[in-house]
Write an enzyme that holds these catalytic residues in place. Structure first.
Site, PDB file in Angstrom:
ATOM      1  N   CYS A  45       0.850  -1.186   0.000  1.00 12.16           N
ATOM      2  CA  CYS A  45       0.000   0.000   0.000  1.00 12.16           C
ATOM      3  C   CYS A  45       0.892   1.243   0.000  1.00 12.16           C
ATOM      4  O   CYS A  45       1.644   1.464  -0.951  1.00 12.16           O
ATOM      5  CB  CYS A  45      -0.944  -0.068   1.201  1.00 12.16           C
ATOM      6  SG  CYS A  45      -2.039   1.323   1.449  1.00 12.16           S
ATOM      7  N   ASP A  98      -8.863  -3.049  -7.831  1.00  7.99           N
ATOM      8  CA  ASP A  98      -8.409  -2.003  -6.918  1.00  7.99           C
ATOM      9  C   ASP A  98      -8.920  -0.647  -7.410  1.00  7.99           C
ATOM     10  O   ASP A  98      -8.404  -0.091  -8.366  1.00  7.99           O
ATOM     11  CB  ASP A  98      -6.877  -2.005  -6.851  1.00  7.99           C
ATOM     12  CG  ASP A  98      -6.327  -1.089  -5.781  1.00  7.99           C
ATOM     13  OD1 ASP A  98      -7.067  -0.176  -5.338  1.00  7.99           O
ATOM     14  OD2 ASP A  98      -5.166  -1.275  -5.385  1.00  7.99           O
ATOM     15  N   HIS A 125      -7.648  -3.903  -3.713  1.00  6.88           N
ATOM     16  CA  HIS A 125      -6.553  -3.318  -2.943  1.00  6.88           C
ATOM     17  C   HIS A 125      -6.316  -4.158  -1.687  1.00  6.88           C
ATOM     18  O   HIS A 125      -7.217  -4.783  -1.157  1.00  6.88           O
ATOM     19  CB  HIS A 125      -6.898  -1.877  -2.552  1.00  6.88           C
ATOM     20  CG  HIS A 125      -5.729  -1.116  -2.009  1.00  6.88           C
ATOM     21  ND1 HIS A 125      -4.648  -0.761  -2.797  1.00  6.88           N
ATOM     22  CD2 HIS A 125      -5.443  -0.678  -0.757  1.00  6.88           C
ATOM     23  CE1 HIS A 125      -3.764  -0.111  -2.055  1.00  6.88           C
ATOM     24  NE2 HIS A 125      -4.227  -0.057  -0.814  1.00  6.88           N
TER      25      HIS A 125
END
Length: 271
Positions: free
Chosen positions: A147, A204, A236
């Site tokens: 991330c 995502d 994600h």
């Protein structure tokens, strides 16, 4: 399937999932330390194989927005089982504690947005130096991040010429230029000094496929040693086994591809 909030996991990442992976520590040694950096002492978690002989290849593990909570620690333990010295530094330590936030929006606005890239990259250099002094092989340095840490991984691969390999998990590759984030991965494609593997999810919503195509084109134009893999069914944070976003098949395949990338470019054992 979700469960109650689990101790050791970031409150802002709740509700937590029932798929949490917990790695046994029988064959590894773990610990907390502080790393001198830019006149301060940065907390960090580290894990390594127990009874290892010789210098170990090093993997710096860069946190998500949630800091070095239990998931990041467990990723370090998994890497230690594979023969690496894994180190996860608390890269927000000057700006605040991610565990003090209960929601993602406030965490991003009040903490994450105030962490300058230049500060982070310099801190990571000190992590590499610490690892070299504490059983790590300075010539076998790699990095992986998730991330927020995925984006930092791309940037660090263009920052440290000693880096041998990098694997970025669902890190943004484009963005607005600000004083704290003057460049993004797409801007540094020509500066990459280490092979980079990017792992992304087609579902995502925070990282459009168009941005990944831009990154692919930038890498191709730069003749960079890099690859971007997109998992069709993943969103994600698909490797975050403590979150509902976890996609087991994609996560397991991505983990194996990461290990193969590291084995190829840094090896597993000291020479």
């Amino acid at each position: 399937m979700t469960t109650d909030n689990q101790p050791g996991f970031a409150p802002a990442a709740s509700p937590h999932a029932s798929t949490i992976v917990r790695t046994p520590e029988d064959a590894i040694a773990t610990g907390e330390t502080t790393i001198p950096t830019q006149g301060e002492h940065m907390p960090a978690y580290h894990a390594r194989p127990k009874d290892a002989e010789g210098a170990l290849p090093v993997i710096i593990v860069v946190q998500e927005i949630f800091g070095v909570h239990e998931h990041i620690r467990d990723l370090c333990r998994r890497l230690a089982l594979e023969g690496y010295l894994a180190v996860a530094p608390e890269l927000y330590f000057r700006q605040g504690d991610p565990n003090a936030y209960d929601d993602v929006g406030t965490l991003l606005k009040e903490l994450v947005a105030n962490v300058p890239d230049a500060q982070v990259l310099a801190d990571l250099d000190h992590v590499a130096n610490w690892a070299a002094r504490n059983g790590g092989d300075a010539h076998r340095l790699a990095i992986t991040g998730f991330c927020w840490g995925g984006r930092i991984t791309w940037l660090y691969a263009a920052h440290n010429p000693q880096l041998k390999a990098a694997v970025a998990w669902y890190g943004k590759v484009v963005g607005d230029q600000t004083l704290k984030s003057p460049k993004h991965p797409v801007d540094v494609a020509t500066e990459l000094s280490a092979p980079v593997l990017g792992l992304y999810g087609a579902q995502d919503n925070s990282i459009p496929q168009e941005s990944l195509e831009r990154m692919r084109q930038a890498l191709q134009d730069a003749n960079a040693t890099a690859d971007i893999i997109v998992y069709p069914e993943a969103g994600h944070a698909f490797n975050a086994d403590y979150r509902p976003s976890y996609h087991e098949a994609s996560a397991k395949d991505g983990w194996q591809k990461m290990l193969a990338w590291f084995a190829r470019y840094v090896g597993k054992k000291a020479e």
